[in-house]
Design an enzyme around this catalytic site. Structure first.
Site, short mmCIF file in Angstrom:
data_model
loop_
_atom_site.label_atom_id
_atom_site.label_comp_id
_atom_site.label_asym_id
_atom_site.label_seq_id
_atom_site.Cartn_x
_atom_site.Cartn_y
_atom_site.Cartn_z
N ASN A 1 1.53 2.97 -9.80
CA ASN A 1 1.19 1.56 -9.66
C ASN A 1 -0.22 1.27 -10.15
O ASN A 1 -0.47 0.22 -10.76
CB ASN A 1 1.31 1.13 -8.19
N ARG B 1 16.55 -5.80 -17.11
CA ARG B 1 16.43 -4.34 -17.09
C ARG B 1 17.79 -3.78 -16.72
O ARG B 1 18.41 -4.24 -15.76
CB ARG B 1 15.39 -3.86 -16.08
N ARG C 1 8.68 -6.25 -19.48
CA ARG C 1 7.54 -5.35 -19.64
C ARG C 1 7.93 -3.89 -19.45
O ARG C 1 8.58 -3.53 -18.47
CB ARG C 1 6.45 -5.74 -18.65
N HIS D 1 14.31 -14.36 -16.77
CA HIS D 1 14.27 -13.43 -15.65
C HIS D 1 15.43 -13.66 -14.69
O HIS D 1 15.61 -12.92 -13.72
CB HIS D 1 12.93 -13.58 -14.93
N TYR E 1 16.14 -0.48 -4.24
CA TYR E 1 15.55 -1.79 -4.01
C TYR E 1 16.44 -2.57 -3.04
O TYR E 1 17.66 -2.50 -3.13
CB TYR E 1 15.45 -2.60 -5.30
N ARG F 1 5.73 -8.82 0.14
CA ARG F 1 5.51 -7.37 0.00
C ARG F 1 4.17 -7.04 -0.64
O ARG F 1 3.44 -6.19 -0.18
CB ARG F 1 6.63 -6.76 -0.85
N HIS G 1 12.61 -6.22 -2.24
CA HIS G 1 12.69 -6.94 -3.52
C HIS G 1 13.43 -8.27 -3.42
O HIS G 1 13.33 -9.09 -4.34
CB HIS G 1 13.39 -6.04 -4.56
#
Length: 718
Positions: free
Chosen positions: A81, A408, A438, A468, A501, A597, A625
Site C-alpha cells: 500500500n 478488473r 490503474r 467504474h 473483498y 475503511r 469494499h
C-alpha cells in the site's frame, strides 16, 4: 489525519499530523462569512488520512490474536500500500506543487506542506514496519519453524549451496555496470531491486574502480527456499538481496569490494493521456505504458548502513530532495516476503478455511431470478452465480444479447471465456473495457484485443470519465416478449477478489432496473443525449445530486422534529459538498453513522458542527469494499448499493451506478449484515475522534465481543 498516540506502531490509537484543531464556529464565520462549513479546520487532508490507514493495517500484523502467517500478510499489505501511495497519491501532490493545476482541497493545505508531512508520517510507518518485522514477526516465525535467514545465520553448508546457486542461477543473468564516463548512471526500473557496489582497484583494462550498479532482473525470485536436505528445516528461506550482497564480489574479479548496499526507487506511476488529443486511446496507452517504469522518481529506499556520499550520489541521479530518502533496516523490498505465506503449507498458522454459500437452483439461473431478486454477499456467498449467469447466457439459444462492463477481471478470467463463447455462438456481445483501470491497463489492452478477435464489440467508455460501474445485462426471449436480466455490483467482476473483498451483487429481472441499465449501456456505446433513469442513480449526472438531496431530506425531517437517520458504508470520503451537507444535517440533529475503511476527510464530533456524526473504520480478515447508503426517510427508508465511494472522482469524474434494493426482505438483510452488524463490531473497529485520533474499540463489561466478519462467516458459511 491520524497517527498513533505515544508511538508510531501503537495498535490502540492512530492520529494524523494533517489534522488541525477545529476553530470555534465564530472564528470559522470570520474566516468565511458566506459558509462557515468551508472552514479548513473542519477537514482532514485526504492524502495524509490515506497514508494513516496503513497504520491500522499494520496493527493487524501486531495483533497476537491473528494467525501468524496472516500477520505476515498484513505487514506485506501495508508495504505494498505504501508503494502505491507514493506511486499515485504522493505523485499527484508533487504534480500539484509543480504545476498548480489542482484546486485547493477542503483542508487548505498547500502541496509543499502536504509533501513534508507525508515524508514525516511515512518515515514513522517505515520504522514501524521494520520493527514489526525484525522484532516481532521474524522471531515468531522462527519459533514456529519458519526461518528467514540473514547472512550472519547461514551455516557453512548453506553458504556453499547458496554460492553454487548464485553462480548457476543468478550470475548468468546479471549485467553489472561500472560507473565511468563511458558508462553513465543507468535507468533504474520502478520498484526494482538494485545493489550499489563500492569498488577499489583496477580492472583488466586498467580502469580505476569506484562505483558499480547491479540490477536484479525481475525474472529472479526475490525469496529463495533452501532445500531441506541442505538446511535441515522444511521452511528455510533467504532474500535474494542477501545472496547478491554476499557474493557480489564474484562479479568483479581482481577488485576489492568495499561495500554493497541494496536500494530501490519508487516512481510516479500515474499515466497521463490527453484524451482530447489522441485518435486512438488504446494506441496512446500502449505508448505510455512503455515508459511507465521510468517516470519521475518519488522515493529512495536504501540500506541503513549506506554512507552519506553514496546516498547523495543516488539522490542526485534520481533528482530527489534529501527528504525523499528512507533508510531501511532490512530488505528494501520487504513486501516480497509475502511469498513465504504462499510457500508455507501450515493451516495452523493461517485463517481457517471456509466454504462460500451457493444458492439453490443456480443451475437454472434464469428461472431462479425470475422468481425474485437474488442477493449475493461476497465472499460469504460464492461468486459462482455470476459466472453461471454469463455461462448460461452464452449457451442459451433464447439469449440474444449480453452487455457488460469490465474494470478488473484477473488473469485467465472465466468471464472472458464465457463472453468469447457467447460471441462464437452468435450472441450480440458488447463489453465496455476500462483501459485506464490503474495498474491493469496492460492487462485490459490484452483483454480488449482478445474479445475483439472473437467478434465482441468492445467499447472503451467515455473520454474523460473512467467507467467504474459494475453492470451486466442479458437480453432473453421468453415467449413473445424480451426480458432483461441484470447483475449490479459494488465490486469488480474478478473471481479472486470476490474471495477476499466484502461486496454485494444483485441479480434482478426488475423491468425498471433492466431498462435503466439498458439506457446506460446505450449511452456508453453510442453518442446518446442525457438520459432519464427510473430507478438507478448514475455518475456523473444524478448520483452526486441524488445523495445531496437525500441528505438534505433527512435534514428537513430533523428540523421538523421527525426522526432522521443516515448510515453509509464506503471505502473513502472527501467530496466537499457531501461533507458540508453532512455537517448541516448534523447541526439539524440528524443521527449519522459512517463506516469508512480508508481515507476520511470529514472531522466528526466537533461541537456545534458534527457532534451527531460518528466515523469508524473496520480492518479485518477481508477487505471491506461494499458501498451501502441507508436513509431513514421518516419511516420509509431507502437503501442503495453502489460502485461509488463519496469521493470527488467517483461522484463527478467517473461513470458509476447506484442501485436501490427494492425487495423489503433483501433490503433488511443488507441493512443488518452490512450496517447494523458493522456498527456493533467491537473487535475490528477503529473510531475516529475530533482530535484526529483513531482509537480501536474493545468490549466493555456490558457488551459481548463482536466481530462483524466472523459473525457473517458463522451465519452464512457455518
Amino acid at each position: 489525519m491520524n497517527r498513533p498516540a505515544d508511538g508510531a506502531d501503537t495498535p490502540a490509537t492512530t492520529r494524523g499530523r494533517g489534522a488541525r484543531p477545529a476553530r470555534p464556529l465564530a472564528a470559522a464565520a470570520e474566516a468565511d462569512d458566506a459558509d462557515p462549513l468551508r472552514d479548513p479546520a473542519l477537514y482532514f487532508n485526504r492524502e495524509l488520512s490515506q497514508l494513516d490507514f496503513n497504520f491500522r493495517v499494520l496493527a493487524q500484523a501486531q495483533d497476537d490474536s491473528v494467525p501468524l502467517l496472516e500477520r505476515l500478510r498484513y505487514l506485506c499489505i501495508s508495504c505494498t500500500n505504501l508503494d502505491e501511495f507514493f506511486e499515485i497519491r504522493a505523485a499527484t501532490v508533487r504534480h500539484a506543487q509543480d504545476f498548480g493545476t489542482v484546486p485547493a482541497p477542503p483542508d487548505g493545505l498547500a502541496p509543499a506542506t502536504v509533501l513534508r508531512r507525508i515524508h514525516d508520517r511515512a518515515a514513522e510507518l517505515v520504522d514501524a514496519q521494520y520493527r514489526c518485522w525484525n522484532e516481532v514477526l521474524r522471531p515468531a516465525l522462527t519459533t514456529n519453524g519458519v526461518r528467514v535467514l540473514g547472512r550472519a545465520q547461514w551455516t557453512a553448508r548453506q553458504t556453499r549451496w547458496l554460492r553454487a546457486y548464485f553462480r548457476d542461477e543468478i550470475m548468468p543473468v546479471l549485467s553489472p555496470l561500472g560507473l565511468d564516463p563511458a558508462h553513465p548512471f543507468p535507468k533504474i526500473l520502478n520498484k526494482s531491486l538494485n545493489i550499489v557496489v563500492v569498488l577499489k582497484g583496477r580492472d583488466a583494462f586498467g580502469r580505476v574502480g569506484n562505483l558499480a550498479i547491479v540490477r536484479a532482473p525481475r525474472s529472479l525470485p526475490r525469496i529463495i527456499q533452501l532445500p531441506e536436505r541442505i538446511s535441515g528445516g522444511e521452511y528455510d528461506f533467504v532474500f535474494l538481496s542477501s545472496v547478491l550482497s554476499e557474493f557480489v564480489h564474484e562479479l568483479f574479479p581482481g577488485m576489492e569490494v568495499k561495500g554493497a548496499y541494496q536500494f530501490r526507487v519508487t516512481r510516479n506511476s500515474e499515466l497521463i493521456v490527453d484524451e482530447d488529443e489522441v485518435e486512438n486511446l488504446a494506441l496512446a496507452l500502449r505508448d505510455e505504458l512503455q515508459g511507465r517504469g521510468y517516470l519521475r522518481a518519488m522515493r529512495l529506499e536504501i540500506a541503513a548502513s549506506c554512507p552519506k556520499p553514496i546516498v547523495r550520489t543516488l539522490l542526485q541521479n534520481f533528482e530527489l530532495p534529501e527528504n525523499a530518502v528512507y533508510r531501511i533496516d532490512g530488505p528494501v523490498n520487504l513486501n516480497r516476503v509475502i511469498q513465504v505465506y504462499d510457500l508455507v503449507q501450515r493451516p495452523d498458522l493461517k485463517f481457517a478455511a471456509f466454504q462460500p454459500r451457493v444458492p439453490k437452483n443456480v443451475d437454472a439461473i434464469f428461472e431462479l431470478v425470475a422468481e425474485g431478486d437474488v442477493l449475493l454477499h461476497h465472499p460469504f456467498d460464492a461468486f459462482a452465480p455470476v459466472l453461471e449467469l454469463i455461462k448460461q447466457a452464452a449457451e442459451d439459444p433464447n439469449v440474444l444479447a449480453i452487455k457488460q462492463t469490465l474494470y478488473r477481471t484477473g488473469k485467465d478470467s472465466p468471464i472472458v471465456e464465457h463472453l468469447v463463447q457467447a460471441a462464437r455462438n452468435g450472441k450480440d456481445v458488447t463489453v465496455v473495457v476500462e483501459l485506464r483501470a490503474r495498474f491493469d491497463e496492460e492487462a485490459n489492452l490484452g483483454l480488449a484485443d482478445r474479445l475483439q478477435e472473437a467478434g465482441v464489440q468492445v467499447v472503451y467508455g467515455v473520454v474523460g470519465y473512467k467507467t467504474h460501474a459494475k453492470m451486466l445485462l442479458v437480453v432473453r426471449r421468453e415467449g413473445r416478449k424480451l426480458r432483461r436480466y441484470v447483475h449490479l455490483g459494488t465490486g469488480n467482476y474478478h473471481s479472486g477478489t470476490a474471495r477476499v473483498y466484502t461486496d454485494f451483487g444483485l441479480i434482478s429481472a426488475d423491468p425498471d432496473i433492466g431498462n435503466d441499465v439498458h439506457l446506460i449501456f446505450q449511452q456508453l456505446s453510442g453518442l446518446a443525449p442525457a438520459i432519464s433513469l427510473t430507478r438507478l442513480l448514475q455518475s456523473p449526472f444524478t448520483l452526486h445530486t441524488g445523495i445531496l438531496a437525500r441528505i438534505e431530506r433527512e435534514t428537513r425531517h430533523a428540523l421538523a422534529g421527525r426522526p432522521a437517520r443516515i448510515i453509509a458504508k464506503m471505502n473513502a470520503l472527501n467530496e466537499p459538498q457531501v461533507m458540508r451537507a453532512l455537517y448541516a444535517a448534523s447541526q439539524a440533529g440528524v443521527s449519522i453513522d459512517l463506516i469508512v475503511r480508508g481515507a476520511c476527510s470529514l472531522r466528526p464530533g466537533v461541537p456545534g458542527v458534527s457532534e451527531n456524526i460518528r466515523v469508524r473504520s473496520i480492518i479485518g480478515r477481508f477487505l471491506e469494499h461494499h458501498r451501502v447508503y441507508w436513509f431513514g426517510n421518516d419511516g420509509q427508508p431507502e437503501l442503495f448499493c453502489s460502485s461509488a465511494d463519496w469521493l470527488e472522482r467517483n461522484l463527478l469524474r467517473r461513470v458509476e451506478t447506484c442501485f436501490p434494493v427494492l425487495d423489503p426482505e433483501i433490503a433488511a438483510r443488507v441493512r443488518e449484515e452490512a450496517l447494523d452488524n458493522y456498527l456493533a463490531d467491537n473487535l475490528n473497529a477503529w473510531e475516529l475522534h475530533e482530535d484526529g485520533v483513531y482509537r480501536k474499540l474493545a468490549p466493555d463489561g456490558d457488551t459481548m465481543p463482536h466481530s462483524a466478519q466472523a459473525s457473517l462467516l458463522a451465519k452464512l458459511c457455518g
